[in-house]
Design a protein around this motif. Structure first.
Motif, PDB file in Angstrom:
ATOM      1  N   TRP A  36      -8.643   9.929  -3.374  1.00  0.00           N
ATOM      2  CA  TRP A  36      -9.903   9.922  -4.111  1.00  0.00           C
ATOM      3  C   TRP A  36      -9.599   9.787  -5.591  1.00  0.00           C
ATOM      4  CZ3 TRP A  36     -14.685   9.647  -2.028  1.00  0.00           C
ATOM      5  CH2 TRP A  36     -14.832   9.986  -0.676  1.00  0.00           C
ATOM      6  N   PHE A  37     -10.355   8.936  -6.232  1.00  0.00           N
ATOM      7  CA  PHE A  37     -10.293   8.740  -7.677  1.00  0.00           C
ATOM      8  C   PHE A  37     -11.705   8.870  -8.231  1.00  0.00           C
ATOM      9  CE2 PHE A  37      -6.000   7.038  -8.517  1.00  0.00           C
ATOM     10  CZ  PHE A  37      -5.562   6.884  -7.215  1.00  0.00           C
ATOM     11  N   ARG A  38     -11.786   9.035  -9.525  1.00  0.00           N
ATOM     12  CA  ARG A  38     -13.102   9.056 -10.159  1.00  0.00           C
ATOM     13  C   ARG A  38     -13.027   8.397 -11.520  1.00  0.00           C
ATOM     14  NH1 ARG A  38     -13.796  15.584 -11.300  1.00  0.00           N
ATOM     15  NH2 ARG A  38     -12.198  15.788 -12.947  1.00  0.00           N
ATOM     16  N   LEU A 104       2.187   4.176  -5.009  1.00  0.00           N
ATOM     17  CA  LEU A 104       1.200   3.226  -5.518  1.00  0.00           C
ATOM     18  C   LEU A 104      -0.197   3.831  -5.511  1.00  0.00           C
ATOM     19  CD1 LEU A 104       2.358  -0.154  -3.929  1.00  0.00           C
ATOM     20  CD2 LEU A 104       2.739   0.672  -6.251  1.00  0.00           C
ATOM     21  N   LEU A 105      -0.479   4.606  -4.484  1.00  0.00           N
ATOM     22  CA  LEU A 105      -1.795   5.238  -4.400  1.00  0.00           C
ATOM     23  C   LEU A 105      -2.039   6.130  -5.606  1.00  0.00           C
ATOM     24  CD1 LEU A 105      -4.338   5.810  -2.521  1.00  0.00           C
ATOM     25  CD2 LEU A 105      -3.111   7.890  -1.923  1.00  0.00           C
ATOM     26  N   VAL A 106      -1.117   7.043  -5.870  1.00  0.00           N
ATOM     27  CA  VAL A 106      -1.292   7.989  -6.966  1.00  0.00           C
ATOM     28  C   VAL A 106      -1.376   7.266  -8.317  1.00  0.00           C
ATOM     29  CG1 VAL A 106      -0.234   9.916  -8.183  1.00  0.00           C
ATOM     30  CG2 VAL A 106      -0.237   9.864  -5.696  1.00  0.00           C
ATOM     31  N   ARG A 107      -0.675   6.164  -8.425  1.00  0.00           N
ATOM     32  CA  ARG A 107      -0.722   5.381  -9.668  1.00  0.00           C
ATOM     33  C   ARG A 107      -2.046   4.653  -9.849  1.00  0.00           C
ATOM     34  NH1 ARG A 107       4.941   2.002  -9.459  1.00  0.00           N
ATOM     35  NH2 ARG A 107       6.388   3.713  -9.917  1.00  0.00           N
ATOM     36  N   GLY A 108      -2.847   4.618  -8.830  1.00  0.00           N
ATOM     37  CA  GLY A 108      -4.087   3.866  -8.889  1.00  0.00           C
ATOM     38  C   GLY A 108      -3.916   2.398  -8.599  1.00  0.00           C
ATOM     39  N   GLU A 109      -2.840   2.044  -7.931  1.00  0.00           N
ATOM     40  CA  GLU A 109      -2.546   0.647  -7.632  1.00  0.00           C
ATOM     41  C   GLU A 109      -2.706   0.358  -6.142  1.00  0.00           C
ATOM     42  OE1 GLU A 109       0.810   0.572 -11.195  1.00  0.00           O
ATOM     43  OE2 GLU A 109       1.366  -0.006  -9.155  1.00  0.00           O
ATOM     44  N   SER A 110      -3.643   1.028  -5.514  1.00  0.00           N
ATOM     45  CA  SER A 110      -3.849   0.888  -4.079  1.00  0.00           C
ATOM     46  C   SER A 110      -4.270  -0.524  -3.701  1.00  0.00           C
ATOM     47  CB  SER A 110      -4.919   1.874  -3.603  1.00  0.00           C
ATOM     48  OG  SER A 110      -4.518   3.192  -3.852  1.00  0.00           O
TER      49      SER A 110
END
Length: 123
Positions: A36-38, A104-110
């Motif tokens: 989840w990101f915001r 990649l997920l945590v970096r926001g590069e999903s």
């Protein structure tokens, strides 16, 4: 590749609770990390938390730790973001993301993103 559809956003008051859902569809969800990101108005997208579809092990950003909980329902192919004791600074569009790489997920590069759901917290 999976597809993601978020729901559950809305207008709540500070101190309330809200649960966001992310339905995951596709040929296989196994092996993916779901996050989840915001993104608040005028700000950059921010990592909120993630969970491994295979192993669980949720992780959270410090800003939400102790208030937000990520869980998954395998039968419904859904990942949830339970938001408790929300604050006005939690106001943002919340996005679900998926990637086979947790880095990649945590970096926001999903590789995969949902369309987002708006959460507004009034004071």
């Amino acid at each position: 590749q999976v597809q993601l559809v978020e729901s559950g956003g809305g207008l709540v008051q500070a101190g309330d609770s809200l649960r966001l859902s992310c339905v995951v569809s596709g040929p296989t969800v196994s092996g993916y990390n779901l996050g989840w990101f915001r993104q608040a108005p005028g700000k950059e997208r921010e990592f909120v938390g993630r969970i491994s579809w295979n192993y669980g092990h949720p992780e959270y950003a410090d800003s939400v730790k102790g208030r937000f909980t990520i869980s998954s329902d395998y039968g419904k192919n859904t990942v949830f973001l339970q938001m408790n004791n929300v604050k006005p600074e939690d106001t943002a569009v919340y996005y679900c993301a998926a990637d086979r790489s947790s880095v990649l997920l945590v970096r926001g590069e999903s590789e995969v993103w949902g369309q987002g759901t708006l959460v507004t917290v009034s004071s």
